[in-house]
Enzyme design. Structure first.
Site, PDB file in Angstrom:
ATOM      1  N   HIS A 113     139.396  28.824 -26.006  1.00 33.63           N
ATOM      2  CA  HIS A 113     139.546  27.640 -25.167  1.00 33.63           C
ATOM      3  C   HIS A 113     139.826  26.433 -26.049  1.00 33.63           C
ATOM      4  O   HIS A 113     139.470  26.427 -27.229  1.00 33.63           O
ATOM      5  CB  HIS A 113     138.268  27.398 -24.353  1.00 33.63           C
ATOM      6  CG  HIS A 113     137.892  28.552 -23.486  1.00 33.63           C
ATOM      7  ND1 HIS A 113     138.429  28.731 -22.229  1.00 33.63           N
ATOM      8  CD2 HIS A 113     137.065  29.605 -23.693  1.00 33.63           C
ATOM      9  CE1 HIS A 113     137.936  29.847 -21.701  1.00 33.63           C
ATOM     10  NE2 HIS A 113     137.100  30.390 -22.577  1.00 33.63           N
ATOM     11  N   GLY A 140     127.228  47.645 -35.299  1.00 33.41           N
ATOM     12  CA  GLY A 140     126.583  47.183 -34.082  1.00 33.41           C
ATOM     13  C   GLY A 140     126.411  45.677 -34.011  1.00 33.41           C
ATOM     14  O   GLY A 140     126.091  45.029 -34.999  1.00 33.41           O
ATOM     15  N   SER A 158     126.810  45.395 -39.459  1.00 34.56           N
ATOM     16  CA  SER A 158     126.139  45.059 -38.200  1.00 34.56           C
ATOM     17  C   SER A 158     125.850  43.570 -38.131  1.00 34.56           C
ATOM     18  O   SER A 158     125.425  42.958 -39.112  1.00 34.56           O
ATOM     19  CB  SER A 158     124.820  45.822 -38.086  1.00 34.56           C
ATOM     20  OG  SER A 158     125.059  47.190 -38.002  1.00 34.56           O
ATOM     21  N   THR A 163     135.492  35.674 -38.376  1.00 34.13           N
ATOM     22  CA  THR A 163     136.244  34.499 -37.932  1.00 34.13           C
ATOM     23  C   THR A 163     137.598  34.365 -38.614  1.00 34.13           C
ATOM     24  O   THR A 163     138.372  33.476 -38.261  1.00 34.13           O
ATOM     25  CB  THR A 163     135.436  33.220 -38.202  1.00 34.13           C
ATOM     26  OG1 THR A 163     135.192  33.122 -39.608  1.00 34.13           O
ATOM     27  CG2 THR A 163     134.109  33.232 -37.443  1.00 34.13           C
ATOM     28  N   ARG A 178     132.138  37.577 -44.784  1.00 32.69           N
ATOM     29  CA  ARG A 178     132.748  37.437 -46.109  1.00 32.69           C
ATOM     30  C   ARG A 178     132.737  38.817 -46.759  1.00 32.69           C
ATOM     31  O   ARG A 178     132.025  39.718 -46.314  1.00 32.69           O
ATOM     32  CB  ARG A 178     131.980  36.424 -46.955  1.00 32.69           C
ATOM     33  CG  ARG A 178     130.578  36.863 -47.293  1.00 32.69           C
ATOM     34  CD  ARG A 178     129.713  35.757 -47.906  1.00 32.69           C
ATOM     35  NE  ARG A 178     128.414  36.227 -48.299  1.00 32.69           N
ATOM     36  CZ  ARG A 178     127.423  36.564 -47.497  1.00 32.69           C
ATOM     37  NH1 ARG A 178     127.596  36.510 -46.190  1.00 32.69           N
ATOM     38  NH2 ARG A 178     126.273  36.976 -47.966  1.00 32.69           N
TER      39      ARG A 178
END
Length: 187
Positions: A113, A140, A158, A163, A178
């Site tokens: 958005h 997970g 997990s 990003t 990272r």
């Protein structure tokens, strides 16, 4: 340009467009059918997945519950496995290579958005595609954010929040994710 074409092109689009509403309803009905179909009827589950997804390879297995926006924008290679509680928001294309494993509660989100509150309140949305290479394992509760590309042989730890994109042969983890380790892939 239709709202669907805008959506798939990564442009602002209106999610309340009649065509998009019908496509999301179709996906909701198919995922509802999938999630209600017993594991005793594995062939029926595969038929539903093949009807829901844009393209599939051989040996596809998805545990219930599974949810997605459209389904038709999801493309998986051979030997794809998604464990319990997987959510794929496929507003843009989501592509998985061969031999990909998704652990429980994995979220793959192409939808995004506007940051500006006035633009966001307009109701318009946009999306960025996600591409996952071959031989990837997503742990997970990991989240893959819009626009991410992961190379081949990537392991996502997990709980990681991915990003940005990463190349081949790495273990990634953390928030934001990272590189934790380089993986030596024996060929």
């Amino acid at each position: 340009m239709s709202e669907k074409e805008k959506m798939l092109a990564g442009k602002f689009y209106d999610p309340n467009d009649e065509e998009l509403l019908k496509l999301r309803l179709k996906a909701r009905l198919l995922t509802e059918e999938l999630n209600k179909t017993s594991v005793e009827f594995q062939q029926k589950r595969v038929e539903i997945i093949n009807h829901l997804f844009g393209t599939t390879g051989d040996n596809i297995h998805i545990e219930s519950s599974f949810n997605c926006d459209y389904g038709s924008n999801i493309h998986v290679g051979d030997n794809f496995y998604a464990n319990f509680g997987c959510v794929i928001l496929d507003v843009a294309e989501v592509k998985f290579g061969n031999n990909c494993l998704l652990a429980p509660q994995v979220g793959v989100y192409t939808a995004t958005h506007p940051l500006d509150p006035i633009e966001r309140n307009s109701g318009l949305e946009l999306a960025k595609p996600i591409n996952i290479g071959d031989n990837c394992w997503i742990g997970g509760h990991a989240v893959i954010n819009p626009g991410v590309t992961l190379g081949d042989n990537v392991v996502v730890a997990s709980g990681a929040v991915v990003t940005k994109s990463f190349g081949n042969n790495v273990l990634i983890g953390g928030n934001p994710a990272r590189v934790l380790k380089v993986i030596c892939a024996d060929n």
